[in-house]
Each structure stands twice: as C-alpha cells, then as structure tokens.
Write an enzyme that holds these catalytic residues in place. Structure first.
Site, mmCIF file in Angstrom:
data_model
loop_
_atom_site.group_PDB
_atom_site.id
_atom_site.type_symbol
_atom_site.label_atom_id
_atom_site.label_comp_id
_atom_site.label_asym_id
_atom_site.label_seq_id
_atom_site.Cartn_x
_atom_site.Cartn_y
_atom_site.Cartn_z
ATOM 1 N N ASP A 95 -4.759 3.806 -1.979
ATOM 2 C CA ASP A 95 -5.858 4.129 -1.067
ATOM 3 C C ASP A 95 -6.329 5.555 -1.301
ATOM 4 O OD1 ASP A 95 -6.110 1.776 0.699
ATOM 5 O OD2 ASP A 95 -4.016 2.206 1.148
ATOM 6 N N MET A 119 -8.907 8.434 -0.328
ATOM 7 C CA MET A 119 -9.794 8.808 0.792
ATOM 8 C C MET A 119 -10.328 10.216 0.578
ATOM 9 S SD MET A 119 -7.426 7.564 3.940
ATOM 10 C CE MET A 119 -6.579 5.990 3.903
ATOM 11 N N MET A 136 -12.031 4.722 -0.805
ATOM 12 C CA MET A 136 -12.734 4.941 0.465
ATOM 13 C C MET A 136 -13.427 6.285 0.364
ATOM 14 S SD MET A 136 -9.707 3.460 2.854
ATOM 15 C CE MET A 136 -8.563 3.534 1.498
ATOM 16 N N HIS A 161 -1.186 -1.177 -4.305
ATOM 17 C CA HIS A 161 -2.465 -0.798 -3.698
ATOM 18 C C HIS A 161 -2.496 0.718 -3.483
ATOM 19 C CE1 HIS A 161 -6.010 -1.866 -1.237
ATOM 20 N NE2 HIS A 161 -5.629 -0.892 -0.420
ATOM 21 N N ASP A 178 -6.931 -6.310 4.042
ATOM 22 C CA ASP A 178 -6.285 -4.998 4.122
ATOM 23 C C ASP A 178 -6.305 -4.470 5.551
ATOM 24 O OD1 ASP A 178 -5.334 -2.458 3.617
ATOM 25 O OD2 ASP A 178 -7.001 -1.836 2.329
ATOM 26 N N HIS A 205 -8.325 1.292 -4.215
ATOM 27 C CA HIS A 205 -9.259 1.073 -3.102
ATOM 28 C C HIS A 205 -9.880 2.433 -2.779
ATOM 29 C CE1 HIS A 205 -9.644 0.071 1.489
ATOM 30 N NE2 HIS A 205 -10.815 0.188 0.903
ATOM 31 N N SER A 214 0.834 -1.211 0.000
ATOM 32 C CA SER A 214 0.000 0.000 0.000
ATOM 33 C C SER A 214 0.860 1.249 0.000
ATOM 34 C CB SER A 214 -0.907 0.012 1.227
ATOM 35 O OG SER A 214 -1.521 1.287 1.309
ATOM 36 N N MET A 264 -11.701 -5.744 5.152
ATOM 37 C CA MET A 264 -10.936 -4.777 5.956
ATOM 38 C C MET A 264 -10.661 -5.378 7.334
ATOM 39 S SD MET A 264 -10.356 -2.264 3.970
ATOM 40 C CE MET A 264 -9.402 -1.403 5.224
HETATM 41 C C1 DX5 Z 1 -6.410 1.700 5.447
HETATM 42 C C2 DX5 Z 1 -5.939 1.346 4.059
HETATM 43 C C3 DX5 Z 1 -4.855 0.358 4.025
HETATM 44 C C4 DX5 Z 1 -3.584 0.780 4.712
HETATM 45 C C5 DX5 Z 1 -2.972 -0.458 5.293
HETATM 46 O O1 DX5 Z 1 -7.543 2.473 5.347
HETATM 47 O O2 DX5 Z 1 -7.022 0.814 3.305
HETATM 48 O O3 DX5 Z 1 -4.597 -0.063 2.687
HETATM 49 O O4 DX5 Z 1 -2.661 1.405 3.852
HETATM 50 O O5 DX5 Z 1 -1.870 -0.089 6.058
HETATM 51 P P1 DX5 Z 1 -1.175 -1.100 7.076
HETATM 52 O O6 DX5 Z 1 -0.752 -2.306 6.289
HETATM 53 O O7 DX5 Z 1 -0.048 -0.293 7.637
HETATM 54 O O8 DX5 Z 1 -2.220 -1.475 8.120
HETATM 55 ZN ZN ZN Z 2 -6.555 -0.094 1.304
#
Ligand code: DX5
Ligand code: ZN
Length: 214
Positions: free
Chosen positions: A33, A35, A66, A31, A173, A64, A6, A135
C-alpha cells in the site's frame, strides 16, 4: 480464494521476519500500500522501501497506489519487479491511457474503486483491465471496519465480468477476516487483501490458510 496479505499491518521494524513468514505461507501475492498524504490522509512507504524488500519476497508484488498522478510512477513500479500495479479510478483523468501504459510496461493493470464509486463506471474499460480492487473501507488505514455495501458491489461486478466474457479478477481490500472473507467468496471475489487479520493474528499462517480455503 487467492490471498494477498497487506504489508501495511506488518511490524516495520522486522520486515525481513514478516516477509519470511509470507514466503513460507500459502499466500498468493504480497500487497503493498503506497500512500502519498494527498490522495489519502496518510503516508505509508515508497520506492526505497519496496526496492529493499522486493529481493526478499518470493511472492508476486501486488502494488496498490493510493496516490495522485500515478501515471508518473509506472516505470518506478515496474523497476521494483512488481507484477500488479493498481491505480485508483478517482486519481486518473485518463484512466484508459494509464491502464495501457501499465500493461505496456509489462505489468497487470488494476483499477481500485473507493467505497462511493460505483462499479458500473468500469463498463467501458472492463475488457482492458486485469483486476478490479473493490475497496471495502475508505483507503488510508489498516484495521478499519468492513463496509457491507462492498458485497453488493462484488456481486454486481461478478455479473458484469461474466456477461462480458472477460477474465478480469475481483480483489477486495479492507476489513477482511474469516466472516467477511467467506461472504466475499460467496459473492464472487477472486482475491482478498488482508492486513490486520493476518499480521495481528496469533497464527498468521493459519489465518492465510483460512482465507485460502474459502
Ligand atoms: C487501506 C489499505 C489496505 C489495508 C487493509 O487503505 O489499502 O490494503 O492494509 O488492512 P486491513 O485488512 O487491516 O483492513
Ligand atoms: Zn490496499
């Protein structure tokens, strides 16, 4: 297992260096993320950043989202060249339609489940989706503690997928490391996302290899 590091845990001042490391590694995906500060209480990065890094990255992009209203951004995700677009179950009133639109745009469709959302809610759509993202932390931040209940969810999902005779992949994740990764592999996960475990590791390449070997 497949590994999707990620980028959220990378050094944002050195993205080219960190993506070069991913390119040289055995990682299967990258990956990303996204947000919006509404669906989750944090803001990460969006299309200008993804479009800047996409040409540097030799691994398929695993996005991903969010965000609320993810259906409004399908063509923008497609235009980044992403292979996978994952939306949250909790963000989609018409999930079936959104999943179809993602596939029609030429991407693999993923559905993410927050920790409080049961896997059984996917029974009527399992054959229509390419990936379920379980998750194992509440979405919004890297570096959180793994929620143990996610292991039961992966086992249950594995049974549902095998019973249905479909090829939907299980990705997990949040809080993945050598310990939780091994247990997720045993429970039937196909792909793990790893942020801090990879990017805050003295040897990110070895951390990826450790998870890959599981
Ligand atoms: C959290 C993200 C994850 C995050 C995971 O909202 O969706 O992808 O980057 O990070 P680690 O592996 O550090 O928990
Ligand atoms: Zn993620």
């Amino acid at each position: 297992m497949k590994v999707s590091p990620s980028l959220l845990s990378a050094n944002f001042a050195c993205l080219e260096r960190d993506i070069d490391m991913i390119n040289r590694s055995e990682a299967d995906l990258l990956h990303l993320d996204v947000m919006d500060g509404v669906f989750v209480p944090n803001i990460s990065f969006g299309f200008p950043v993804i479009n800047a890094i996409a040409p540097m990255c030799q691994k398929p992009l695993d996005t991903h989202l969010m965000i609320v209203e993810p259906q409004n951004y399908i063509s923008q995700v497609r235009d980044t060249g992403a292979s996978i677009m994952t939306v949250h179950y909790e963000a989609c009133t018409h999930l079936h339609r959104v999943v179809q639109q993602i596939r029609n745009a030429g991407m693999l469709a993923g559905v993410a489940l927050n920790p409080a959302t049961p896997v059984s809610l996917l029974v009527d759509i399992l054959s229509e989706i390419d990936l379920v993202l379980v998750m194992s932390v509440n979405p919004g931040f890297g570096g959180q503690k793994f929620i143990e209940r996610a292991l039961d969810k992966v086992s249950e999902l594995r049974r549902m997928i095998d019973q249905a005779g479909v090829t939907t992949e299980i990705e997990v994740d949040g809080g993945v490391n050598a310990d939780t990764g091994a247990r997720l592999a045993a429970a039937g996960a196909d792909i793990v996302v790893a942020g801090n475990y990879v990017f805050k590791n003295d040897s990110p390449i070895e951390a990826i290899n450790t998870l890959k070997a599981m």
